[in-house]
Design a protein around this motif. Structure first.
Motif, mmCIF file in Angstrom:
data_model
loop_
_atom_site.group_PDB
_atom_site.id
_atom_site.type_symbol
_atom_site.label_atom_id
_atom_site.label_comp_id
_atom_site.label_asym_id
_atom_site.label_seq_id
_atom_site.Cartn_x
_atom_site.Cartn_y
_atom_site.Cartn_z
ATOM 1 N N ARG A 167 1.644 2.484 9.203
ATOM 2 C CA ARG A 167 1.868 0.943 9.467
ATOM 3 C C ARG A 167 2.996 0.697 8.674
ATOM 4 O O ARG A 167 3.676 -0.271 9.166
ATOM 5 C CB ARG A 167 0.595 0.376 8.722
ATOM 6 N N CYS A 168 3.439 1.219 7.495
ATOM 7 C CA CYS A 168 4.605 1.070 6.923
ATOM 8 C C CYS A 168 5.838 1.275 7.620
ATOM 9 O O CYS A 168 6.668 0.569 7.795
ATOM 10 C CB CYS A 168 4.681 1.770 5.495
ATOM 11 N N ALA A 169 5.638 2.674 8.193
ATOM 12 C CA ALA A 169 6.672 3.012 9.011
ATOM 13 C C ALA A 169 6.953 2.145 10.508
ATOM 14 O O ALA A 169 8.121 1.920 10.689
ATOM 15 C CB ALA A 169 6.551 4.413 9.772
ATOM 16 N N PHE A 186 10.791 6.112 7.588
ATOM 17 C CA PHE A 186 10.563 4.767 7.741
ATOM 18 C C PHE A 186 10.147 3.937 6.752
ATOM 19 O O PHE A 186 10.849 2.725 6.258
ATOM 20 C CB PHE A 186 9.733 4.700 9.015
ATOM 21 N N GLY A 187 9.046 4.525 5.890
ATOM 22 C CA GLY A 187 8.755 3.621 4.775
ATOM 23 C C GLY A 187 9.865 3.505 3.742
ATOM 24 O O GLY A 187 9.871 2.607 2.817
ATOM 25 N N TRP A 188 10.517 4.514 3.397
ATOM 26 C CA TRP A 188 11.576 4.610 2.153
ATOM 27 C C TRP A 188 12.540 3.457 2.709
ATOM 28 O O TRP A 188 13.207 2.502 2.118
ATOM 29 C CB TRP A 188 12.522 5.666 2.291
ATOM 30 N N GLN A 229 0.857 -1.289 0.031
ATOM 31 C CA GLN A 229 0.010 0.063 -0.061
ATOM 32 C C GLN A 229 0.882 1.126 -0.146
ATOM 33 O O GLN A 229 0.430 2.296 -0.546
ATOM 34 C CB GLN A 229 -1.037 -0.104 1.160
ATOM 35 N N PHE A 230 2.118 1.261 0.655
ATOM 36 C CA PHE A 230 2.983 2.271 0.901
ATOM 37 C C PHE A 230 3.451 2.705 -0.580
ATOM 38 O O PHE A 230 3.444 3.777 -1.192
ATOM 39 C CB PHE A 230 3.854 2.136 1.590
ATOM 40 N N GLN A 231 4.164 1.722 -1.560
ATOM 41 C CA GLN A 231 4.142 1.886 -3.113
ATOM 42 C C GLN A 231 3.148 2.631 -3.672
ATOM 43 O O GLN A 231 3.377 3.453 -4.449
ATOM 44 C CB GLN A 231 4.801 0.756 -3.455
#
Length: 335
Positions: A112-114, A261-263, A84-86
């Motif tokens: 959530r991704c973080a 964090f997502g990256w 979902q983050f992408q």
């Protein structure tokens, strides 16, 4: 009723991939993470043949065409926060409309991704997971996808669990409740519990109370639009059972930001656990070129762009964090 072992079937997509690329699949090992096709195209464009041979590129394209984010023990794996983050980097967030569904706002997707990245890098979480595997590896370490923690109507709870797995699974679910993890896509890639709104809770109340803040709001309360989650948190007694997540609650997101964090999660899965794991012996001539590929991919069409130097610094910071987390892990898989 389905048996637990019957669920552990090999994906037909994996069988087809293995038939066409037997040496590559064998060399990749138990867990094979696939690159999203847009990222793979950028990697091939930027690095040419310095990283991937023609045969390697064919294998990576075939792997990228499979559903999910790869395979573990021949079974397809997914991780909704990462996926979902992408999507959120390139398009408007998709909002679910069904009752009881998770909350798919842009902020929640990135949170959530973080938190997924935070769990991967947290030393205490890493050591507890390693201790669990060290004690029960012969019983559960090779079972992917692992059972979910979610409620009694989840299909995992309808399975006949073999006697040999009941104690290890109880310990596993205790670890999941403590850290708020719905399931592990692989042992190193957790999927955090999602926030839920509606008549159906994600888990039984006892589990919810251990994994997060379980709130009941009478309809009359909803008349006050000024009421926030922070207001509710301020009324909760901060007991010792959340000491392990206080660094996250008090400072980690504010210091680094959810997007950072997502990256890091993207770099961890696709660069370290995918490319470096498979082609680590040739990566050194391509480090800068890979930085360029990931910079372009992470920027995408999003307003939250990232520069080349930021990607380089993020990669170095991630490498250091992974080394500090495990202590004994070799650095050869993380450039």
């Amino acid at each position: 009723m389905t048996s637990f072992d019957e669920r552990q079937t090999i994906s037909p997509k994996f069988t087809k991939l293995r038939d066409h690329f037997p040496e590559e699949v064998e060399a990749a090992g138990q867990t094979i993470y696939s690159l999203p096709r847009p990222l793979l195209d950028l990697v091939i464009e930027k690095t040419g043949t310095s990283l991937l041979s023609r045969r390697d590129a064919q294998f990576e394209r075939a792997l990228a065409a499979c559903p999910g984010i790869g395979f573990c023990n021949g079974r397809s794996i997914t991780n909704s926060p990462l996926e979902q983050f992408q999507i959120s980097l390139k398009t408007a967030p998709i909002r679910r409309r069904s009752a009881g569904a998770g909350v798919d706002s842009q902020a929640n997707i990135r949170l959530r991704c973080a938190y997924t990245a935070y769990l991967i890098l947290d030393t205490e979480m890493f050591n507890e997971r390693r201790q669990l595997l060290g004690s029960h590896e012969s019983s559960i370490a090779k079972l992917c996808p692992l059972p979910s923690l979610v409620s009694s109507d989840d299909r995992d709870s309808k399975l006949q669990i073999p006697q040999r797995l009941q104690k290890p699974l109880k310990l596993l679910h205790g670890l999941q409740r403590k850290w708020g993890i719905e399931r592990f896509a692989t042992w190193e890639l957790p999927t955090p519990l999602d926030a839920a709104v509606g008549g159906q809770a994600a888990m039984p109340s006892a589990d919810l109370n251990e994994s997060g803040l379980h709130v009941f709001l009478p309809w009359a309360t909803l008349a006050d639009s000024r009421l926030t989650v922070r207001d509710l948190l301020n009324r909760v007694h901060r007991s010792e059972n959340i000491e392990h997540v206080k660094p996250w609650l008090r400072g980690a997101p504010a210091t680094s930001g959810y997007l950072t964090f997502g990256w890091q999660l993207v770099l961890f899965v696709y660069r370290i656990r995918a490319l470096n794991a498979r082609y680590g012996d040739r990566k050194y001539g391509s480090v800068g070129l890979l930085d360029r590929a990931f910079t372009q991919y992470l920027s995408g069409r999003s307003n939250d762009s990232i520069g080349l130097e930021s990607v380089r610094q993020l990669r170095l910071r991630l490498t250091k964090s992974l080394a500090n987390r495990s202590g004994s892990e070799k650095r050869k898989q993380a450039d």
